[in-house]
Design a protein around this motif. Sequence first.
Motif, PDB file in Angstrom:
ATOM      1  N   GLU A  71     -17.247  -0.516 -48.838  1.00  0.00           N
ATOM      2  CA  GLU A  71     -17.086  -2.050 -50.197  1.00  0.00           C
ATOM      3  C   GLU A  71     -16.785  -2.860 -49.849  1.00  0.00           C
ATOM      4  O   GLU A  71     -16.946  -4.381 -49.067  1.00  0.00           O
ATOM      5  CB  GLU A  71     -17.190  -1.942 -51.412  1.00  0.00           C
ATOM      6  N   ARG A  72     -15.761  -2.682 -49.162  1.00  0.00           N
ATOM      7  CA  ARG A  72     -14.322  -4.286 -48.458  1.00  0.00           C
ATOM      8  C   ARG A  72     -15.331  -4.320 -47.441  1.00  0.00           C
ATOM      9  O   ARG A  72     -15.010  -5.260 -47.141  1.00  0.00           O
ATOM     10  CB  ARG A  72     -13.543  -3.097 -48.683  1.00  0.00           C
ATOM     11  N   GLU A  73     -15.510  -3.902 -45.915  1.00  0.00           N
ATOM     12  CA  GLU A  73     -16.366  -4.736 -45.196  1.00  0.00           C
ATOM     13  C   GLU A  73     -17.801  -5.078 -45.089  1.00  0.00           C
ATOM     14  O   GLU A  73     -17.218  -6.554 -45.120  1.00  0.00           O
ATOM     15  CB  GLU A  73     -16.488  -2.716 -44.437  1.00  0.00           C
ATOM     16  N   ILE A  74     -18.119  -4.943 -46.669  1.00  0.00           N
ATOM     17  CA  ILE A  74     -19.224  -5.860 -47.166  1.00  0.00           C
ATOM     18  C   ILE A  74     -18.338  -7.476 -47.844  1.00  0.00           C
ATOM     19  O   ILE A  74     -19.097  -7.725 -47.114  1.00  0.00           O
ATOM     20  CB  ILE A  74     -20.220  -5.618 -47.970  1.00  0.00           C
ATOM     21  N   MET A  75     -17.845  -7.268 -48.249  1.00  0.00           N
ATOM     22  CA  MET A  75     -16.639  -8.415 -48.641  1.00  0.00           C
ATOM     23  C   MET A  75     -16.582  -9.454 -47.260  1.00  0.00           C
ATOM     24  O   MET A  75     -16.495 -10.510 -47.748  1.00  0.00           O
ATOM     25  CB  MET A  75     -15.410  -7.610 -49.525  1.00  0.00           C
ATOM     26  N   TYR A  76     -15.811  -8.563 -46.090  1.00  0.00           N
ATOM     27  CA  TYR A  76     -15.333  -9.779 -45.428  1.00  0.00           C
ATOM     28  C   TYR A  76     -16.893  -9.605 -44.612  1.00  0.00           C
ATOM     29  O   TYR A  76     -16.296 -11.079 -44.031  1.00  0.00           O
ATOM     30  CB  TYR A  76     -14.954  -9.053 -44.256  1.00  0.00           C
ATOM     31  N   GLY A  77     -17.485  -9.186 -44.956  1.00  0.00           N
ATOM     32  CA  GLY A  77     -19.251 -10.211 -44.237  1.00  0.00           C
ATOM     33  C   GLY A  77     -19.604 -10.806 -44.738  1.00  0.00           C
ATOM     34  O   GLY A  77     -19.973 -11.607 -44.048  1.00  0.00           O
ATOM     35  N   ARG A  78     -19.576 -10.892 -46.110  1.00  0.00           N
ATOM     36  CA  ARG A  78     -20.004 -11.898 -46.732  1.00  0.00           C
ATOM     37  C   ARG A  78     -19.291 -13.553 -45.876  1.00  0.00           C
ATOM     38  O   ARG A  78     -19.954 -14.522 -46.217  1.00  0.00           O
ATOM     39  CB  ARG A  78     -20.131 -11.977 -48.357  1.00  0.00           C
ATOM     40  N   ARG A  79     -17.976 -13.079 -45.371  1.00  0.00           N
ATOM     41  CA  ARG A  79     -17.354 -14.072 -45.740  1.00  0.00           C
ATOM     42  C   ARG A  79     -17.621 -14.997 -44.034  1.00  0.00           C
ATOM     43  O   ARG A  79     -16.538 -15.332 -43.130  1.00  0.00           O
ATOM     44  CB  ARG A  79     -15.871 -13.871 -46.278  1.00  0.00           C
ATOM     45  N   GLY A  80     -18.406 -13.656 -43.231  1.00  0.00           N
ATOM     46  CA  GLY A  80     -18.560 -13.927 -42.324  1.00  0.00           C
ATOM     47  C   GLY A  80     -17.208 -13.374 -41.628  1.00  0.00           C
ATOM     48  O   GLY A  80     -17.097 -14.039 -39.963  1.00  0.00           O
ATOM     49  N   GLY A  81     -16.589 -12.022 -41.651  1.00  0.00           N
ATOM     50  CA  GLY A  81     -15.892 -11.682 -41.077  1.00  0.00           C
ATOM     51  C   GLY A  81     -15.871 -10.391 -40.717  1.00  0.00           C
ATOM     52  O   GLY A  81     -14.521  -9.651 -41.306  1.00  0.00           O
ATOM     53  N   TRP A  82     -16.703  -9.582 -40.078  1.00  0.00           N
ATOM     54  CA  TRP A  82     -16.987  -8.632 -40.176  1.00  0.00           C
ATOM     55  C   TRP A  82     -16.078  -7.877 -39.446  1.00  0.00           C
ATOM     56  O   TRP A  82     -15.089  -8.272 -38.465  1.00  0.00           O
ATOM     57  CB  TRP A  82     -18.626  -7.506 -39.685  1.00  0.00           C
ATOM     58  N   GLN A  83     -15.427  -6.903 -39.981  1.00  0.00           N
ATOM     59  CA  GLN A  83     -14.049  -5.924 -39.157  1.00  0.00           C
ATOM     60  C   GLN A  83     -14.698  -4.693 -38.075  1.00  0.00           C
ATOM     61  O   GLN A  83     -13.927  -4.597 -37.532  1.00  0.00           O
ATOM     62  CB  GLN A  83     -13.685  -5.315 -40.355  1.00  0.00           C
ATOM     63  N   VAL A  84     -15.601  -4.029 -38.912  1.00  0.00           N
ATOM     64  CA  VAL A  84     -16.459  -3.157 -37.999  1.00  0.00           C
ATOM     65  C   VAL A  84     -17.734  -3.088 -37.865  1.00  0.00           C
ATOM     66  O   VAL A  84     -17.996  -2.575 -36.127  1.00  0.00           O
ATOM     67  CB  VAL A  84     -16.315  -1.513 -38.878  1.00  0.00           C
ATOM     68  N   TYR A  85     -18.842  -3.587 -38.455  1.00  0.00           N
ATOM     69  CA  TYR A  85     -19.616  -3.684 -38.165  1.00  0.00           C
ATOM     70  C   TYR A  85     -19.961  -4.601 -38.641  1.00  0.00           C
ATOM     71  O   TYR A  85     -21.167  -5.600 -38.618  1.00  0.00           O
ATOM     72  CB  TYR A  85     -20.540  -3.013 -39.928  1.00  0.00           C
ATOM     73  N   THR A  86     -20.314  -5.261 -36.971  1.00  0.00           N
ATOM     74  CA  THR A  86     -20.295  -6.275 -36.289  1.00  0.00           C
ATOM     75  C   THR A  86     -21.378  -6.366 -36.114  1.00  0.00           C
ATOM     76  O   THR A  86     -22.319  -5.722 -35.240  1.00  0.00           O
ATOM     77  CB  THR A  86     -19.718  -6.930 -35.371  1.00  0.00           C
ATOM     78  N   HIS A  87     -22.963  -7.193 -36.905  1.00  0.00           N
ATOM     79  CA  HIS A  87     -23.875  -7.907 -36.298  1.00  0.00           C
ATOM     80  C   HIS A  87     -24.735  -8.708 -36.525  1.00  0.00           C
ATOM     81  O   HIS A  87     -24.773  -9.673 -37.295  1.00  0.00           O
ATOM     82  CB  HIS A  87     -25.263  -5.931 -36.769  1.00  0.00           C
ATOM     83  N   ILE A  88     -25.688  -8.778 -35.940  1.00  0.00           N
ATOM     84  CA  ILE A  88     -26.416 -10.250 -35.712  1.00  0.00           C
ATOM     85  C   ILE A  88     -27.832 -10.241 -36.056  1.00  0.00           C
ATOM     86  O   ILE A  88     -29.057  -8.986 -36.003  1.00  0.00           O
ATOM     87  CB  ILE A  88     -27.329 -11.045 -34.358  1.00  0.00           C
TER      88      ILE A  88
END
Length: 132
Positions: A32-49
């Motif tokens: 869930e923390r990763e999703i939070m980063y991703g929503r801000r444009g900052g994926w830490q682990v699951y980088t994808h386009i």
Amino acid sequence: MYLVAKFDLDGTTYNEVVFFQDDAIDTIKGCEREIMYGRRGGWQVYTHITRAARGFTYTTSYACASGVQRFSDWDRSGMRPRDNVFSVTIENDVLNVVSHGSYSKCMASVRQRGGESRQQFCGKSAQRLLTP
């Protein structure tokens, strides 16, 4: 632990699904923390386009779930055909995926179980469900 990415083709019942897994994330809270980063444009682990088909838009949603099922690696290129159809159910943070022969058969199965929702849907994927 899986990050389940669901891509809804807006205005249709068609979905695509990707199952991300990385040993660096092993708890729901970490996912869930990763999703939070991703929503801000900052994926830490699951980088994808995500790439919508020309002339269409996608709505992307994410869910975290633990599961014992295993999947082939996701297609980073976006070029592999999405010819695997799955019904996806996430209940009590547990992922259950069933393979179907066609999208219509999958939709019939999901409708028999109460219909589509955020936690239960059909999706096409380039990934394969691996047998243990």
